[in-house]
Motif scaffolding. Sequence first.
Motif, mmCIF file in Angstrom:
data_model
loop_
_atom_site.group_PDB
_atom_site.id
_atom_site.type_symbol
_atom_site.label_atom_id
_atom_site.label_comp_id
_atom_site.label_asym_id
_atom_site.label_seq_id
_atom_site.Cartn_x
_atom_site.Cartn_y
_atom_site.Cartn_z
ATOM 1 N N UNK A 151 0.831 -1.208 0.000
ATOM 2 C CA UNK A 151 0.000 0.000 0.000
ATOM 3 C C UNK A 151 0.868 1.261 0.000
ATOM 4 N N UNK A 152 1.936 1.255 0.788
ATOM 5 C CA UNK A 152 2.822 2.423 0.854
ATOM 6 C C UNK A 152 3.565 2.649 -0.453
ATOM 7 N N UNK A 153 3.814 1.574 -1.195
ATOM 8 C CA UNK A 153 4.581 1.702 -2.442
ATOM 9 C C UNK A 153 3.839 2.484 -3.508
ATOM 10 N N UNK A 154 2.525 2.630 -3.352
ATOM 11 C CA UNK A 154 1.725 3.337 -4.360
ATOM 12 C C UNK A 154 2.234 4.766 -4.566
ATOM 13 N N UNK A 155 2.727 5.411 -3.492
ATOM 14 C CA UNK A 155 3.150 6.818 -3.604
ATOM 15 C C UNK A 155 4.406 6.961 -4.460
ATOM 16 N N UNK A 156 5.120 5.869 -4.713
ATOM 17 C CA UNK A 156 6.347 5.948 -5.499
ATOM 18 C C UNK A 156 6.142 5.562 -6.960
ATOM 19 N N UNK A 157 4.934 5.159 -7.320
ATOM 20 C CA UNK A 157 4.682 4.707 -8.690
ATOM 21 C C UNK A 157 4.515 5.901 -9.620
ATOM 22 N N UNK A 158 5.016 5.738 -10.849
ATOM 23 C CA UNK A 158 5.027 6.853 -11.782
ATOM 24 C C UNK A 158 4.371 6.538 -13.122
ATOM 25 N N UNK A 159 3.671 5.430 -13.228
ATOM 26 C CA UNK A 159 2.943 5.152 -14.468
ATOM 27 C C UNK A 159 1.640 4.429 -14.165
ATOM 28 N N UNK A 160 0.694 4.549 -15.105
ATOM 29 C CA UNK A 160 -0.630 3.995 -14.891
ATOM 30 C C UNK A 160 -0.640 2.489 -14.762
ATOM 31 N N UNK A 161 0.155 1.810 -15.600
ATOM 32 C CA UNK A 161 0.210 0.349 -15.531
ATOM 33 C C UNK A 161 0.771 -0.088 -14.181
ATOM 34 N N UNK A 162 1.770 0.635 -13.696
ATOM 35 C CA UNK A 162 2.324 0.320 -12.381
ATOM 36 C C UNK A 162 1.285 0.457 -11.291
ATOM 37 N N UNK A 163 0.473 1.515 -11.370
ATOM 38 C CA UNK A 163 -0.599 1.698 -10.397
ATOM 39 C C UNK A 163 -1.618 0.569 -10.491
ATOM 40 N N UNK A 164 -1.939 0.152 -11.725
ATOM 41 C CA UNK A 164 -2.902 -0.922 -11.915
ATOM 42 C C UNK A 164 -2.389 -2.233 -11.328
ATOM 43 N N UNK A 165 -1.113 -2.556 -11.613
ATOM 44 C CA UNK A 165 -0.526 -3.801 -11.112
ATOM 45 C C UNK A 165 -0.494 -3.796 -9.587
ATOM 46 N N UNK A 166 -0.029 -2.692 -9.018
ATOM 47 C CA UNK A 166 0.091 -2.622 -7.561
ATOM 48 C C UNK A 166 -1.276 -2.602 -6.899
ATOM 49 N N UNK A 167 -2.247 -1.917 -7.506
ATOM 50 C CA UNK A 167 -3.596 -1.895 -6.941
ATOM 51 C C UNK A 167 -4.189 -3.299 -6.915
ATOM 52 N N UNK A 168 -3.952 -4.070 -7.981
ATOM 53 C CA UNK A 168 -4.450 -5.445 -8.010
ATOM 54 C C UNK A 168 -3.773 -6.283 -6.933
ATOM 55 N N UNK A 169 -2.482 -6.055 -6.724
ATOM 56 C CA UNK A 169 -1.739 -6.792 -5.703
ATOM 57 C C UNK A 169 -2.218 -6.420 -4.306
ATOM 58 N N UNK A 170 -2.446 -5.127 -4.082
ATOM 59 C CA UNK A 170 -2.957 -4.672 -2.782
ATOM 60 C C UNK A 170 -4.344 -5.248 -2.534
ATOM 61 N N UNK A 171 -5.178 -5.282 -3.577
ATOM 62 C CA UNK A 171 -6.520 -5.838 -3.438
ATOM 63 C C UNK A 171 -6.462 -7.312 -3.050
ATOM 64 N N UNK A 172 -5.597 -8.063 -3.722
ATOM 65 C CA UNK A 172 -5.460 -9.486 -3.398
ATOM 66 C C UNK A 172 -4.984 -9.678 -1.961
ATOM 67 N N UNK A 173 -3.982 -8.877 -1.557
ATOM 68 C CA UNK A 173 -3.477 -8.977 -0.185
ATOM 69 C C UNK A 173 -4.550 -8.599 0.828
ATOM 70 N N UNK A 174 -5.335 -7.567 0.515
ATOM 71 C CA UNK A 174 -6.394 -7.129 1.428
ATOM 72 C C UNK A 174 -7.480 -8.188 1.574
ATOM 73 N N UNK A 175 -7.803 -8.861 0.479
ATOM 74 C CA UNK A 175 -8.794 -9.932 0.547
ATOM 75 C C UNK A 175 -8.299 -11.077 1.426
ATOM 76 N N UNK A 176 -7.001 -11.358 1.334
ATOM 77 C CA UNK A 176 -6.434 -12.391 2.198
ATOM 78 C C UNK A 176 -6.530 -11.977 3.660
ATOM 79 N N UNK A 177 -6.222 -10.691 3.929
ATOM 80 C CA UNK A 177 -6.295 -10.189 5.299
ATOM 81 C C UNK A 177 -7.724 -10.286 5.842
ATOM 82 N N UNK A 178 -8.699 -9.951 5.004
ATOM 83 C CA UNK A 178 -10.089 -9.904 5.451
ATOM 84 C C UNK A 178 -10.728 -11.282 5.604
ATOM 85 N N UNK A 179 -10.391 -12.195 4.701
ATOM 86 C CA UNK A 179 -11.170 -13.430 4.631
ATOM 87 C C UNK A 179 -10.418 -14.705 5.012
ATOM 88 N N UNK A 180 -9.102 -14.658 5.106
ATOM 89 C CA UNK A 180 -8.373 -15.849 5.519
ATOM 90 C C UNK A 180 -8.295 -15.890 7.038
#
Length: 271
Positions: A151-180
């Motif tokens: 989540x913190x790494x988002x502030x260092x991203x400088x392109x849209x694809x990077x934001x998309x990839x990291x957002x998907x990764x954060x979402x997956x990690x958050x789902x694990x936190x919430x439901x596992x």
Amino acid sequence: MIDDISRELGTVLTLAAPVNPAETWWDRILAGFTHAPSPQVTGTELAVVILFAVAVSLPRASWRYFGLLATVTHELGHAFAALMTGQRLGGIRLSLDHSGTTTTYSRGGLPAAWSTFWGYPVPAVVGSVMVWCGFNGWGPAAMSVGTLVLLASVVFLRNGIGLLITAATVLAASLLVLFVPAEFNGHVMIALGLALLVAAVRDLGKLANVHLRHRHRMPTSDAYLLYRATKVPAVIWIAAFAAVVAGSWWVAWQPVAEVLAVAFAQAARTA
């Protein structure tokens, strides 16, 4: 009587109150920073986990997606190494072809070489830490830390694809936190850690292939950049990458080997 009715009404209102997902997520993150009982891992489970690690890291179809996690980890390794040596971090760019760039600014050659080195070995190092945490009751903590770092790494991203990839990764990690469930986090960390370890070996092989067969792509190689910065041959740097990856595998394999040894002994007794 009135007090009893009030208590019951309060309980009903509490149960009916809407759940705040963000608050629940944060509570789960904080709850992760506690030591949990070590999971009971069987030989059968480990065999399945190892097959999973190979299945997501080696075939092209699955690597197309899981390899993005290895790329994110690789680039975060550069970024963290730069920050820990006082360098200024210009930003991180990620691409869907598993390439990435971390821009840093340094006044010295040694700090720049240090941050350049910590790319290829980092997925293996992180993978071994995840496996160790999974086996030793720190799976929830590893999951919480990993989610916050992503989540913190988002502030260092400088392109849209990077934001998309990291957002998907954060979402997956958050789902694990919430439901596992917390007691199952250790098993998840072991599986993901071993998968990252396999991914590190694959990426290292791809790097060696660039230097052996695709030399026109060498200017993008970390080993080549280290050679340019230090005049130490690229093959030495590749060997250093391999040494760190091998050491990470050795650390991660210790608890795995213990479980497999017990499983083989039990199988031998029942045979």
